[in-house]
Design a protein around this motif. Structure first.
Motif, PDB file in Angstrom:
ATOM      1  N   GLU A 165      16.761  11.881  10.515  1.00 39.66           N
ATOM      2  CA  GLU A 165      16.346  12.860  11.300  1.00 39.66           C
ATOM      3  C   GLU A 165      16.394  14.183  10.461  1.00 39.66           C
ATOM      4  O   GLU A 165      16.941  14.464   9.664  1.00 39.66           O
ATOM      5  CB  GLU A 165      17.254  13.187  12.442  1.00 39.66           C
ATOM      6  CG  GLU A 165      16.922  12.265  13.720  1.00 39.66           C
ATOM      7  CD  GLU A 165      17.693  12.621  14.867  1.00 39.66           C
ATOM      8  OE1 GLU A 165      17.273  13.843  15.820  1.00 39.66           O
ATOM      9  OE2 GLU A 165      18.782  12.238  15.075  1.00 39.66           O
ATOM     10  N   THR A 166      15.274  14.951  11.020  1.00 40.26           N
ATOM     11  CA  THR A 166      15.181  16.297  10.417  1.00 40.26           C
ATOM     12  C   THR A 166      14.947  17.553  11.764  1.00 40.26           C
ATOM     13  O   THR A 166      14.232  17.028  12.469  1.00 40.26           O
ATOM     14  CB  THR A 166      13.989  16.656   9.422  1.00 40.26           C
ATOM     15  OG1 THR A 166      14.173  15.777   8.357  1.00 40.26           O
ATOM     16  CG2 THR A 166      14.040  18.203   9.103  1.00 40.26           C
ATOM     17  N   LEU A 167      15.808  18.447  11.844  1.00 39.82           N
ATOM     18  CA  LEU A 167      15.582  19.200  12.972  1.00 39.82           C
ATOM     19  C   LEU A 167      15.272  20.782  12.258  1.00 39.82           C
ATOM     20  O   LEU A 167      15.981  21.046  11.231  1.00 39.82           O
ATOM     21  CB  LEU A 167      16.878  19.247  13.841  1.00 39.82           C
ATOM     22  CG  LEU A 167      17.257  18.112  14.408  1.00 39.82           C
ATOM     23  CD1 LEU A 167      18.512  18.418  15.249  1.00 39.82           C
ATOM     24  CD2 LEU A 167      16.093  17.689  15.384  1.00 39.82           C
ATOM     25  N   ILE A 168      14.701  21.735  12.885  1.00 45.36           N
ATOM     26  CA  ILE A 168      14.415  22.858  12.522  1.00 45.36           C
ATOM     27  C   ILE A 168      14.463  24.072  13.536  1.00 45.36           C
ATOM     28  O   ILE A 168      14.172  23.592  14.770  1.00 45.36           O
ATOM     29  CB  ILE A 168      12.967  23.124  11.972  1.00 45.36           C
ATOM     30  CG1 ILE A 168      12.590  22.016  10.775  1.00 45.36           C
ATOM     31  CG2 ILE A 168      12.821  24.668  11.436  1.00 45.36           C
ATOM     32  CD1 ILE A 168      11.180  22.212  10.187  1.00 45.36           C
ATOM     33  N   ARG A 169      15.173  24.932  13.152  1.00 47.66           N
ATOM     34  CA  ARG A 169      15.670  26.002  14.312  1.00 47.66           C
ATOM     35  C   ARG A 169      15.129  27.358  13.817  1.00 47.66           C
ATOM     36  O   ARG A 169      15.220  27.633  12.616  1.00 47.66           O
ATOM     37  CB  ARG A 169      17.061  26.196  14.699  1.00 47.66           C
ATOM     38  CG  ARG A 169      17.421  24.968  15.337  1.00 47.66           C
ATOM     39  CD  ARG A 169      17.118  24.906  16.973  1.00 47.66           C
ATOM     40  NE  ARG A 169      17.570  23.615  17.428  1.00 47.66           N
ATOM     41  CZ  ARG A 169      16.985  22.370  17.710  1.00 47.66           C
ATOM     42  NH1 ARG A 169      15.758  22.241  17.083  1.00 47.66           N
ATOM     43  NH2 ARG A 169      17.559  21.447  18.108  1.00 47.66           N
ATOM     44  N   LYS A 170      14.341  28.281  14.438  1.00 47.65           N
ATOM     45  CA  LYS A 170      13.832  29.486  14.509  1.00 47.65           C
ATOM     46  C   LYS A 170      14.968  30.419  14.785  1.00 47.65           C
ATOM     47  O   LYS A 170      15.942  30.495  15.682  1.00 47.65           O
ATOM     48  CB  LYS A 170      12.845  30.138  14.986  1.00 47.65           C
ATOM     49  CG  LYS A 170      11.893  31.194  14.835  1.00 47.65           C
ATOM     50  CD  LYS A 170      11.100  31.608  15.922  1.00 47.65           C
ATOM     51  CE  LYS A 170      10.554  33.037  15.709  1.00 47.65           C
ATOM     52  NZ  LYS A 170       9.423  33.492  16.593  1.00 47.65           N
ATOM     53  N   LEU A 171      15.331  31.301  13.733  1.00 45.30           N
ATOM     54  CA  LEU A 171      16.551  32.405  13.847  1.00 45.30           C
ATOM     55  C   LEU A 171      15.917  33.761  13.665  1.00 45.30           C
ATOM     56  O   LEU A 171      14.951  33.905  12.886  1.00 45.30           O
ATOM     57  CB  LEU A 171      17.495  32.143  12.527  1.00 45.30           C
ATOM     58  CG  LEU A 171      17.960  30.821  12.302  1.00 45.30           C
ATOM     59  CD1 LEU A 171      18.859  30.708  10.936  1.00 45.30           C
ATOM     60  CD2 LEU A 171      18.858  30.209  13.527  1.00 45.30           C
ATOM     61  N   MET A 172      16.643  34.333  14.216  1.00 42.02           N
ATOM     62  CA  MET A 172      16.087  36.163  14.078  1.00 42.02           C
ATOM     63  C   MET A 172      17.236  36.888  13.612  1.00 42.02           C
ATOM     64  O   MET A 172      17.934  37.146  14.449  1.00 42.02           O
ATOM     65  CB  MET A 172      15.391  36.599  15.450  1.00 42.02           C
ATOM     66  CG  MET A 172      15.032  37.887  15.223  1.00 42.02           C
ATOM     67  SD  MET A 172      13.537  38.449  16.642  1.00 42.02           S
ATOM     68  CE  MET A 172      12.218  37.701  16.073  1.00 42.02           C
ATOM     69  N   LEU A 173      17.101  37.455  12.618  1.00 42.75           N
ATOM     70  CA  LEU A 173      18.150  38.692  12.036  1.00 42.75           C
ATOM     71  C   LEU A 173      17.814  39.889  12.471  1.00 42.75           C
ATOM     72  O   LEU A 173      16.585  40.338  12.125  1.00 42.75           O
ATOM     73  CB  LEU A 173      18.366  38.339  10.457  1.00 42.75           C
ATOM     74  CG  LEU A 173      19.194  39.421   9.833  1.00 42.75           C
ATOM     75  CD1 LEU A 173      20.583  39.331  10.397  1.00 42.75           C
ATOM     76  CD2 LEU A 173      19.309  39.046   8.449  1.00 42.75           C
TER      77      LEU A 173
END
Length: 372
Positions: free
Chosen positions: A362-370
């Protein structure tokens, strides 16, 4: 193992995340519209509000001091009807009266939504001078149930103890709804108390949209001609990992050079409502879960990884130029929960980052905001 994303792959990942975000991005407005207060030209104020809403185009509105003399002139319904005609699509209204104002008209709180309301209800709150309520609406956002709440708390400073009771009642009401139908919860309203007050402190399981993005700014919303207090809020319950993209003040300009649409400014929040429940990983079918919080963040970021079987694991964070900012490569991690922390460097700039986690299957991607 490669240590850098090739540009084409990174672009594909960015586009994938952007598309996913676009599907559940919501513009949320909290606004006290001042009812039909004597001495104000409320028909002109209401038309000014509607004209601004045509520009702002919010998806969901939590409105306070919504007034009517009769069902034919309910302010929330007038807003919905006007927007339906302007945009050519249906808007939905849920309104509840709380009391009679100035011995002349009914006043209450309401929701206006471009998303269909699939269920609704309210909870009466402890009473100070006027009866108060919290409204609940369940919406279906791209197949995800969203619980939307709006309220208006007791208004006098000496009613702070009652506001504490009102907040406790609201928290219990929200918890009952999200326990029955799991999903993100958004709470809006005129709380009549400042961020440092006891009632707001009770909302520790919620994120304030303004505070997340503007921790050093006051965000004053009242009174409109010279704001000195922040008493209007948009909160998102933390257990579904809200991503707050924008939070801004609205309705701060006079409509005729002298008069404001209301004695409050409105608060508009753009949020991505994610759907992973921190408290119920065992109910989720995926073998791998990645939870990142707080998000947006301006200090340490926590990455909570949940494995439902032993696995090797790679965890990475990239900026939008494709540069890798964080890297962990681990072998034979055990089933269960694992936590990792990323502390951005001083020179890391504000903006969007991507977190990628990989196992063999599996591969998961999450968007982050600094946010700095």
């Amino acid at each position: 193992m490669k240590t850098h994303l090739i540009p084409s792959l990174f672009l594909a990942l960015t586009l994938t995340v952007s598309m996913a975000v676009a599907q559940d991005t919501l513009k949320i407005l909290s606004y006290n519209i001042e009812g039909m207060k004597p001495g104000t030209d409320y028909p002109a104020r209401l038309q000014a509000i509607i004209q601004e809403l045509k520009i702002l185009d919010p998806d969901i509105m939590g409105l306070q001091e919504v007034a009517q003399h009769s069902s034919s002139d309910n302010m929330a319904q007038t807003i919905a009807d006007s927007l339906s005609i302007y945009f050519g699509s249906d808007y939905y209204v849920y309104w509840q009266m709380t009391h009679t104002a100035y011995s002349s008209y009914s006043e209450g709180i309401g929701t206006v939504s471009k998303w269909p309301i699939t269920a609704s209800g309210y909870q009466s709150l402890p009473v100070a001078v006027f009866p108060r309520k919290v409204l609940w609406n369940q919406l279906n956002i791209q197949g995800v149930p969203l619980h939307f709440f709006t309220t208006h708390l007791a208004y006098r400073d000496e009613d702070n103890a009652t506001r504490v009771q009102q907040i406790n009642s609201i928290r219990s009401f929200i918890n009952s709804k999200t326990a029955s139908v799991p999903g993100p919860a958004i709470l809006t309203g005129d709380f009549n108390c400042t961020p440092a007050s006891d009632p707001i402190a009770l909302l520790s399981e919620y994120s304030s949209s303004w505070n997340l993005l503007h921790p050093t700014l006051s965000g004053y919303t009242y009174p409109s001609n010279n704001p000195i207090k922040k008493i209007d809020y948009v909160f998102v319950k933390n257990d579904y990992q809200p991503v707050i993209l924008q939070s801004s003040l609205k309705f701060f300009v006079t409509y005729d050079g002298t008069n404001y649409p209301s004695d409050h400014w409105g608060l508009m929040t753009t949020a991505v409502v994610q759907t992973t429940n921190l408290d119920q990983p065992e109910n989720l079918p995926d073998q791998l879960q990645l939870l990142t919080y707080p998000n947006p963040f301006n200090g340490n970021l926590t990455m909570r990884v949940i494995l439902r079987e032993p696995s090797d694991l790679t965890l990475e964070i990239f900026n939008l130029h494709g540069k890798r900012e964080y890297y962990q490569d681990m072998t034979n991690l055990s089933t269960g929960e694992h936590r990792f922390t990323w502390q951005p460097r001083i020179e890391d700039s504000s903006g969007v980052y991507l977190c990628r986690i990989r196992t063999k299957n599996e591969t998961l991607i999450r968007k982050l905001m600094l946010v700095k």
